[in-house]
Write an enzyme that holds these catalytic residues in place. Structure first.
Site, PDB file in Angstrom:
ATOM      1  CE1 TYR A 161      80.219  12.200  10.958  1.00  0.00           C
ATOM      2  CE2 TYR A 161      82.109  11.765   9.548  1.00  0.00           C
ATOM      3  CZ  TYR A 161      81.373  12.640  10.324  1.00  0.00           C
ATOM      4  OH  TYR A 161      81.776  13.948  10.464  1.00  0.00           O
ATOM      5  N   GLY A 192      88.280  18.579   8.476  1.00  0.00           N
ATOM      6  CA  GLY A 192      89.114  17.466   8.900  1.00  0.00           C
ATOM      7  C   GLY A 192      88.886  17.221  10.378  1.00  0.00           C
ATOM      8  CB  ILE A 194      87.151  20.407  13.975  1.00  0.00           C
ATOM      9  CG1 ILE A 194      87.192  20.495  12.440  1.00  0.00           C
ATOM     10  CG2 ILE A 194      87.001  21.793  14.584  1.00  0.00           C
ATOM     11  CD1 ILE A 194      88.340  21.293  11.866  1.00  0.00           C
TER      12      ILE A 194
END
Length: 254
Positions: A161, A192, A194
């Protein structure tokens, strides 16, 4: 109505941040194409939005599959018209019992899956729509990076990721330079934490730790990411390109 008569394509637009972006574009007058792997959820959303008067079209496709993306683009052009705005939002972050997989235990198939969706998906659609944008001398592209593309977050995300989100930053800056002479702007967002279903795949303890480290002391809302995305593709940002904008409440400020 900053996006009146524009046609926006949002990948991963059936839920979370993507769904909020779709809602915002429709509210600002755009027609929206949703591309998502989740056919059931995408059809439900398209139906709901159409019933509310939105001009929206859903296409089920795996963004990691170039041929599927090409078919989706052809269908979107036939139904809605040429794409003015591309939002490369589709992304995945696999967890195992709420934890990211360390590199020495990671299945190579999982690595390739994340690279395929998060990075190759952005390439596929950018490759397919930029030719038309160049011809029309207009286009707006926003890709969804992450603060994880700029900082180590090993308790929350895995190497695949972070790698793909960092790569999207380089991808954005290169395309901004390459496509700028044709009137096309290219930017990225770095959210950031969420409040989406993806965030709930990690432990509550990890999310509380992020909140405590965030100056605004809360998680962000999908609509707040959508606000910045729509700004970047609006006439208000005609002279903004090659930028990576944090939407993170001050978390991991650099």
């Amino acid at each position: 109505m900053r996006h009146n008569k524009k046609i926006a394509l949002v990948t991963g637009g059936s839920g979370g941040i993507g769904a909020a972006i779709v809602d915002r574009y429709l509210a600002e007058g755009a027609a929206v194409a949703i591309v998502d792997y989740n056919q059931e959820l995408g059809q439900q959303q398209a139906r709901r939005l159409s019933e509310k008067g939105g001009r929206v079209h859903f296409v089920a496709a795996d963004v990691a599959d170039f041929d599927a993306c090409a078919n989706a683009c052809r269908e979107i052009e036939q139904v809605l018209g040429p794409v003015d705005i591309l939002v490369n939002n589709a992304g995945i972050s696999p967890k195992h019992d709420g934890r990211p997989m360390p590199i020495h235990m990671m299945d190579p198939k999982e690595w390739l899956q994340v690279v395929g969706v998060n990075l190759n998906g952005a390439f596929n659609f950018s490759r397919l729509v930029t030719g038309g944008m160049i011809e029309r001398k207009y286009g707006r592209i926003v890709s969804m990076s992450s603060v994880a593309g700029k900082a180590y977050l090993g308790d929350i995300v895995a190497a695949h990721y972070s790698t793909t989100k960092a790569a999207l930053i380089g991808f954005t800056r290169h395309l901004a330079g390459e496509l700028g002479p044709y009137g096309i702007t290219v930017n990225a967002l770095a959210p950031g934490r969420i409040a989406t279903p993806l965030v709930r795949t990690v432990s509550e303890e990890a999310n509380l730790g992020v909140i405590n480290d965030t100056p605004l002391r809360r998680l962000g809302e999908p609509s707040e990411v959508a606000d910045v995305c729509c700004y970047l593709t609006s006439p208000d940002a005609n002279f903004v390109t090659g930028q990576v904008i944090d939407v993170a409440g001050g978390w991991l400020m650099t």
